[in-house]
Structures are given as C-alpha cells and as structure tokens.
Design a protein around this motif. Structure first.
Motif, PDB file in Angstrom:
ATOM      1  N   GLU A 119     -66.218  30.525 -53.771  1.00 20.49           N
ATOM      2  CA  GLU A 119     -67.673  30.596 -53.695  1.00 20.49           C
ATOM      3  C   GLU A 119     -68.303  30.448 -55.080  1.00 20.49           C
ATOM      4  OE1 GLU A 119     -68.165  33.509 -49.790  1.00 20.49           O
ATOM      5  OE2 GLU A 119     -68.174  34.374 -51.796  1.00 20.49           O
ATOM      6  N   LEU A 120     -67.676  31.032 -56.087  1.00 19.00           N
ATOM      7  CA  LEU A 120     -68.189  30.891 -57.458  1.00 19.00           C
ATOM      8  C   LEU A 120     -68.123  29.436 -57.919  1.00 19.00           C
ATOM      9  CD1 LEU A 120     -66.652  34.053 -59.162  1.00 19.00           C
ATOM     10  CD2 LEU A 120     -69.019  33.705 -58.442  1.00 19.00           C
ATOM     11  N   ARG A 121     -67.052  28.763 -57.596  1.00 18.71           N
ATOM     12  CA  ARG A 121     -66.926  27.351 -57.989  1.00 18.71           C
ATOM     13  C   ARG A 121     -68.001  26.496 -57.315  1.00 18.71           C
ATOM     14  NH1 ARG A 121     -60.320  26.568 -57.614  1.00 18.71           N
ATOM     15  NH2 ARG A 121     -59.838  27.791 -59.511  1.00 18.71           N
ATOM     16  N   ALA A 122     -68.314  26.790 -56.061  1.00 17.24           N
ATOM     17  CA  ALA A 122     -69.349  26.014 -55.364  1.00 17.24           C
ATOM     18  C   ALA A 122     -70.706  26.205 -56.026  1.00 17.24           C
ATOM     19  CB  ALA A 122     -69.404  26.443 -53.897  1.00 17.24           C
ATOM     20  N   ILE A 123     -71.015  27.435 -56.417  1.00 15.37           N
ATOM     21  CA  ILE A 123     -72.306  27.676 -57.081  1.00 15.37           C
ATOM     22  C   ILE A 123     -72.326  27.027 -58.455  1.00 15.37           C
ATOM     23  CG2 ILE A 123     -73.838  29.484 -57.946  1.00 15.37           C
ATOM     24  CD1 ILE A 123     -72.787  31.322 -55.774  1.00 15.37           C
ATOM     25  N   GLU A 124     -71.212  27.037 -59.157  1.00 16.27           N
ATOM     26  CA  GLU A 124     -71.149  26.372 -60.462  1.00 16.27           C
ATOM     27  C   GLU A 124     -71.393  24.875 -60.318  1.00 16.27           C
ATOM     28  OE1 GLU A 124     -67.335  27.444 -61.854  1.00 16.27           O
ATOM     29  OE2 GLU A 124     -67.929  29.441 -62.591  1.00 16.27           O
ATOM     30  N   ALA A 157     -74.368  22.573 -61.982  1.00 17.31           N
ATOM     31  CA  ALA A 157     -74.160  21.320 -62.718  1.00 17.31           C
ATOM     32  C   ALA A 157     -75.050  20.205 -62.180  1.00 17.31           C
ATOM     33  CB  ALA A 157     -72.691  20.926 -62.642  1.00 17.31           C
ATOM     34  N   GLN A 158     -75.197  20.132 -60.859  1.00 17.96           N
ATOM     35  CA  GLN A 158     -76.074  19.118 -60.268  1.00 17.96           C
ATOM     36  C   GLN A 158     -77.530  19.345 -60.669  1.00 17.96           C
ATOM     37  OE1 GLN A 158     -75.446  19.208 -56.050  1.00 17.96           O
ATOM     38  NE2 GLN A 158     -73.260  18.661 -56.198  1.00 17.96           N
ATOM     39  N   ALA A 159     -77.947  20.622 -60.649  1.00 15.56           N
ATOM     40  CA  ALA A 159     -79.341  20.909 -61.014  1.00 15.56           C
ATOM     41  C   ALA A 159     -79.600  20.564 -62.467  1.00 15.56           C
ATOM     42  CB  ALA A 159     -79.630  22.397 -60.748  1.00 15.56           C
ATOM     43  N   ARG A 160     -78.669  20.820 -63.358  1.00 17.65           N
ATOM     44  CA  ARG A 160     -78.851  20.483 -64.775  1.00 17.65           C
ATOM     45  C   ARG A 160     -78.902  18.961 -64.963  1.00 17.65           C
ATOM     46  NH1 ARG A 160     -74.597  24.902 -67.354  1.00 17.65           N
ATOM     47  NH2 ARG A 160     -76.088  26.672 -67.406  1.00 17.65           N
ATOM     48  N   ARG A 197     -90.167  17.354 -63.516  1.00 18.32           N
ATOM     49  CA  ARG A 197     -89.383  18.085 -64.515  1.00 18.32           C
ATOM     50  C   ARG A 197     -89.523  19.605 -64.328  1.00 18.32           C
ATOM     51  NH1 ARG A 197     -91.030  18.088 -70.738  1.00 18.32           N
ATOM     52  NH2 ARG A 197     -92.656  19.347 -69.754  1.00 18.32           N
ATOM     53  N   THR A 198     -90.719  20.091 -64.029  1.00 17.04           N
ATOM     54  CA  THR A 198     -90.922  21.535 -63.786  1.00 17.04           C
ATOM     55  C   THR A 198     -90.105  22.004 -62.588  1.00 17.04           C
ATOM     56  OG1 THR A 198     -93.165  21.351 -64.698  1.00 17.04           O
ATOM     57  CG2 THR A 198     -92.644  23.302 -63.340  1.00 17.04           C
ATOM     58  N   ARG A 199     -90.102  21.164 -61.523  1.00 18.64           N
ATOM     59  CA  ARG A 199     -89.312  21.515 -60.335  1.00 18.64           C
ATOM     60  C   ARG A 199     -87.825  21.591 -60.656  1.00 18.64           C
ATOM     61  NH1 ARG A 199     -89.102  16.613 -56.788  1.00 18.64           N
ATOM     62  NH2 ARG A 199     -87.602  16.143 -58.438  1.00 18.64           N
ATOM     63  N   ASP A 200     -87.301  20.652 -61.390  1.00 17.79           N
ATOM     64  CA  ASP A 200     -85.876  20.637 -61.731  1.00 17.79           C
ATOM     65  C   ASP A 200     -85.518  21.803 -62.657  1.00 17.79           C
ATOM     66  OD1 ASP A 200     -85.680  18.420 -60.176  1.00 17.79           O
ATOM     67  OD2 ASP A 200     -85.801  16.994 -61.870  1.00 17.79           O
ATOM     68  N   THR A 201     -86.454  22.163 -63.556  1.00 18.41           N
ATOM     69  CA  THR A 201     -86.206  23.313 -64.435  1.00 18.41           C
ATOM     70  C   THR A 201     -86.095  24.602 -63.622  1.00 18.41           C
ATOM     71  OG1 THR A 201     -87.416  22.219 -66.240  1.00 18.41           O
ATOM     72  CG2 THR A 201     -87.077  24.616 -66.393  1.00 18.41           C
ATOM     73  N   ALA A 202     -86.974  24.759 -62.635  1.00 14.68           N
ATOM     74  CA  ALA A 202     -86.936  25.949 -61.776  1.00 14.68           C
ATOM     75  C   ALA A 202     -85.659  25.986 -60.937  1.00 14.68           C
ATOM     76  CB  ALA A 202     -88.169  25.983 -60.879  1.00 14.68           C
ATOM     77  N   ARG A 203     -85.215  24.815 -60.516  1.00 11.74           N
ATOM     78  CA  ARG A 203     -83.985  24.761 -59.719  1.00 11.74           C
ATOM     79  C   ARG A 203     -82.789  25.213 -60.545  1.00 11.74           C
ATOM     80  NH1 ARG A 203     -81.201  25.631 -55.298  1.00 11.74           N
ATOM     81  NH2 ARG A 203     -79.398  24.227 -55.082  1.00 11.74           N
ATOM     82  N   VAL A 204     -82.735  24.799 -61.821  1.00 13.09           N
ATOM     83  CA  VAL A 204     -81.642  25.237 -62.692  1.00 13.09           C
ATOM     84  C   VAL A 204     -81.660  26.747 -62.862  1.00 13.09           C
ATOM     85  CG1 VAL A 204     -80.743  25.153 -65.042  1.00 13.09           C
ATOM     86  CG2 VAL A 204     -81.449  23.031 -63.910  1.00 13.09           C
ATOM     87  N   ALA A 205     -82.853  27.330 -63.065  1.00 14.08           N
ATOM     88  CA  ALA A 205     -82.960  28.779 -63.221  1.00 14.08           C
ATOM     89  C   ALA A 205     -82.533  29.499 -61.939  1.00 14.08           C
ATOM     90  CB  ALA A 205     -84.382  29.160 -63.598  1.00 14.08           C
ATOM     91  N   GLU A 206     -82.875  28.931 -60.798  1.00 17.11           N
ATOM     92  CA  GLU A 206     -82.510  29.548 -59.523  1.00 17.11           C
ATOM     93  C   GLU A 206     -80.990  29.597 -59.336  1.00 17.11           C
ATOM     94  OE1 GLU A 206     -83.093  28.741 -54.708  1.00 17.11           O
ATOM     95  OE2 GLU A 206     -83.888  27.335 -56.180  1.00 17.11           O
ATOM     96  N   VAL A 207     -80.335  28.474 -59.609  1.00 15.15           N
ATOM     97  CA  VAL A 207     -78.875  28.429 -59.419  1.00 15.15           C
ATOM     98  C   VAL A 207     -78.170  29.328 -60.444  1.00 15.15           C
ATOM     99  CG1 VAL A 207     -76.859  26.924 -59.337  1.00 15.15           C
ATOM    100  CG2 VAL A 207     -79.044  26.125 -58.423  1.00 15.15           C
ATOM    101  N   GLN A 208     -78.706  29.405 -61.648  1.00 11.46           N
ATOM    102  CA  GLN A 208     -78.126  30.306 -62.644  1.00 11.46           C
ATOM    103  C   GLN A 208     -78.197  31.771 -62.181  1.00 11.46           C
ATOM    104  OE1 GLN A 208     -80.396  29.283 -66.143  1.00 11.46           O
ATOM    105  NE2 GLN A 208     -78.802  27.893 -66.937  1.00 11.46           N
ATOM    106  N   ALA A 209     -79.315  32.163 -61.569  1.00 13.01           N
ATOM    107  CA  ALA A 209     -79.453  33.529 -61.047  1.00 13.01           C
ATOM    108  C   ALA A 209     -78.473  33.778 -59.895  1.00 13.01           C
ATOM    109  CB  ALA A 209     -80.892  33.768 -60.598  1.00 13.01           C
ATOM    110  N   GLN A 210     -78.308  32.780 -59.045  1.00 11.01           N
ATOM    111  CA  GLN A 210     -77.352  32.919 -57.939  1.00 11.01           C
ATOM    112  C   GLN A 210     -75.932  33.114 -58.466  1.00 11.01           C
ATOM    113  OE1 GLN A 210     -77.843  29.480 -55.449  1.00 11.01           O
ATOM    114  NE2 GLN A 210     -79.811  30.172 -54.613  1.00 11.01           N
TER     115      GLN A 210
END
Length: 332
Positions: A104-109, A113-116, A150-163
């Motif tokens: 599960e950790l690998r899937a979130i990682e 990577a996709q969001a970044r 760009r704002t949307r993609d930045t928020a997506r990266v922050a979301e996945v990092q929190a997950q």
C-alpha cells in the motif's frame, strides 16, 4: 454389753452411710462433652455432571489429590471462544500500532510520483506561455487556465504527500487506546474461562480423611453444592458444657484432662474458646431457682495422641487438671 454393741453398730452404719453419700456426691470439676469435627466441604463453583469420583468414604487423602472431576466440555468451549476473542483483540491492537502494508505504501508513493510529474509539466507550460502572452501571440485567458492547472497540480502533490505520511504512521492514539482496552477485556475473559475450567476438578486442600461423599459418578451437581466432606488431620476439638458456678475456674489456655471409653488415661486438651452466651439443660424457666441449670459451652483443642484418637460425636468426660488463676480480663 448388748447396748454397747448396738451403739457401735449404729455408729458403723452411720459412717458407712456418710461414706456412701460422699462417694455419690457429684464432682464439681468433671464435665460432660463430646468430640466435634471441623469439617471442610469441597464442591465446585460451576454446575456439571460428575464424570469421575476418585475417593470413597473413610479414605485418607493427601493435599493436592483429586477428589472428583466434572465433565469439562462446556468450560472447554468457553475457554476456546475466549482465547479466540483475545487473539483477535491482540491482532487488532498490533495492526493499529503500525502503518500500512508495504504494498500500500508503494502504491501511494507511485501516485505521489505521478502528481509531481504532472506539476512539473504544468509549471513548465505556464512558464513558456507567459512570454507568449507578453508578445501577444496568445490571449490572457489562456494564461489564467495554465495558472489554475499549476495550482491544481500543486494541491494534488500536497494531498498525496499527506496520504503517504498518514499511511506510514500508526492509528490515532485514541483508537490504539480503545483497542488495547478491548484486548485487556478479552484477556480477562480468557483468564476467567480458564479458572472456571480448572474448577471442574476438585482437589484436597489439606491432608484429611474423607468423611462423606454426597454424589456418585453420573449425577448432576449444582454450582456451590458440597460434593465431598473432609475431616482435616487434627481438626477434631473437644466441646463440653460448664455450669455457671464453675465458669470462673476455666480460662482460655487452661489445660483439661479428657477421658472416654477405651481411650488412654493421659489425654489432654487446651481451652481455646468460652461461649459468651448461656444455655440451659434441659429447657427451664429462667429464674434464680434455675441457676444450677445454666451452662456455658467451652471448646478445647486436643493435644498429643488425643488429636488423632478422638472421633467426631464421641462422648467425653472433661476434668480440670488444675484451677486457673482468676483475672479480670474479659472472656472471648
């Protein structure tokens, strides 16, 4: 001469009568009593059918020996169920105390990577189009769309990092505390089930003689009902009754001589208890004229050979060996 002989005969007859009267006078230091046993009644706190009865009446048993065994099937099932609940609670606690599984950790990682990568593309796209807007090749509205992307993609990266951070950590402290409490409760239930299972076997608490057996194998015994009556070694006491006139001669700790039919002549006992309540023998009206009927129960613990020779219910004669020293201390 005849009158002298008659007088001598009368005197002799009077002496014989006085001697006989003195012999028939009751002994003030001799009391009637009997032997009493402090029995121990062994049962089971759980109900069940008696599977085996390991002893019989009159047998001598040692401490820890088996007296009886109830059918343990119900208690075995309860113990197995409690053990399963305890294992489940422990597994839940361990699961909450650690993060997600490695897969599960690998899937979130990978999602991170996709969001970044998406953010990198949108950032570069915005940078290229900003110069084109200044040159007038594209409209300003297009630039607004690129900035929003760009704002949307930045928020997506922050979301996945929190997950990912949440997945790596354990559960919340309150959830872990609740799981640990459930685990302790389940372990307590397991301990109770094991205790009830052990109670299906009756054991001898101390070396004793089996006085009575109340049930046979195959019979149903209720919970708490005595199944075997034991007389522990040395648990026989002497119980006798003292008239109130002689009560002052006896105190706790005083030695008394005990005799019975066919018993040795040197048996002794020591007074351990003097009743604080009076009794009457037989029932009479309480009055000054009936004080001679008033008696108090006294108990004494046999010493030496008397501790093993006396049997419960055996009639006894008890005699004071020496008068006790009077004191003002209250009797127990």
């Amino acid at each position: 001469m005849r009158s002298r002989a008659s007088a001598g005969a009368a005197i002799a007859l009077l002496g014989a009568v006085l001697a006989l009267a003195s012999c028939s006078r009751p002994d003030a230091d001799l009391f009637s009593g009997y032997a009493e046993g402090d029995f121990v009644y062994v049962g089971a706190p759980v109900a069940g059918r008696i599977e085996t009865m390991a002893v019989q009446r009159g047998a001598h048993v040692e401490k820890g020996a088996t007296l009886f065994q109830l059918e343990p099937a119900v208690q075995n099932f309860d113990r197995s169920a409690a053990a399963a609940r305890a294992e489940r609670a422990a597994a839940q606690t361990r699961n909450l105390q650690k993060g997600r599984r490695v897969e599960e950790l690998r899937a979130i990682e990978q999602q991170l990577a996709q969001a970044r990568a998406t953010l990198e593309v949108s950032t570069k796209e915005l940078a290229r189009n900003e110069s084109l807007v200044r040159q007038g090749f594209i409209s300003a509205s297009t630039l607004d769309e690129l900035r929003a992307a760009r704002t949307r993609d930045t928020a997506r990266v922050a979301e996945v990092q929190a997950q990912l951070a949440n997945a790596r950590n354990a559960a919340r402290p309150d959830e872990i505390a609740a799981a640990e409490a459930e685990q302790r409760a389940a372990e307590s239930d397991l301990g109770n089930a094991r205790w009830r299972e052990a109670q299906t076997r009756g054991v001898v608490p101390a070396a004793a003689t089996v006085h009575d057996v109340m049930y046979r194998a195959g019979e149903w015994a209720s919970g708490g009902a005595p199944i075997v009556a034991l007389l522990p070694d040395g648990a026989v006491k002497v119980r006798f009754f003292v008239p109130q006139a002689a009560l002052a001669k006896i105190e706790p700790g005083a030695a008394v001589a005990v005799s019975c039919d066919g018993c040795p002549r040197d048996m002794t006992a020591r007074v351990t208890f003097i009743s604080t309540e009076a009794e009457f023998t037989p029932p009479v009206i309480y009055s000054n004229e009936s004080r001679s009927k008033l008696v108090f129960m006294v108990e004494a613990r046999p010493e030496g050979s008397a501790a093993t020779l006396l049997k419960p219910g055996q009639p006894l004669d008890v005699r004071l060996t020496a008068p006790a020293t009077q004191s003002n201390s209250p009797r127990s």
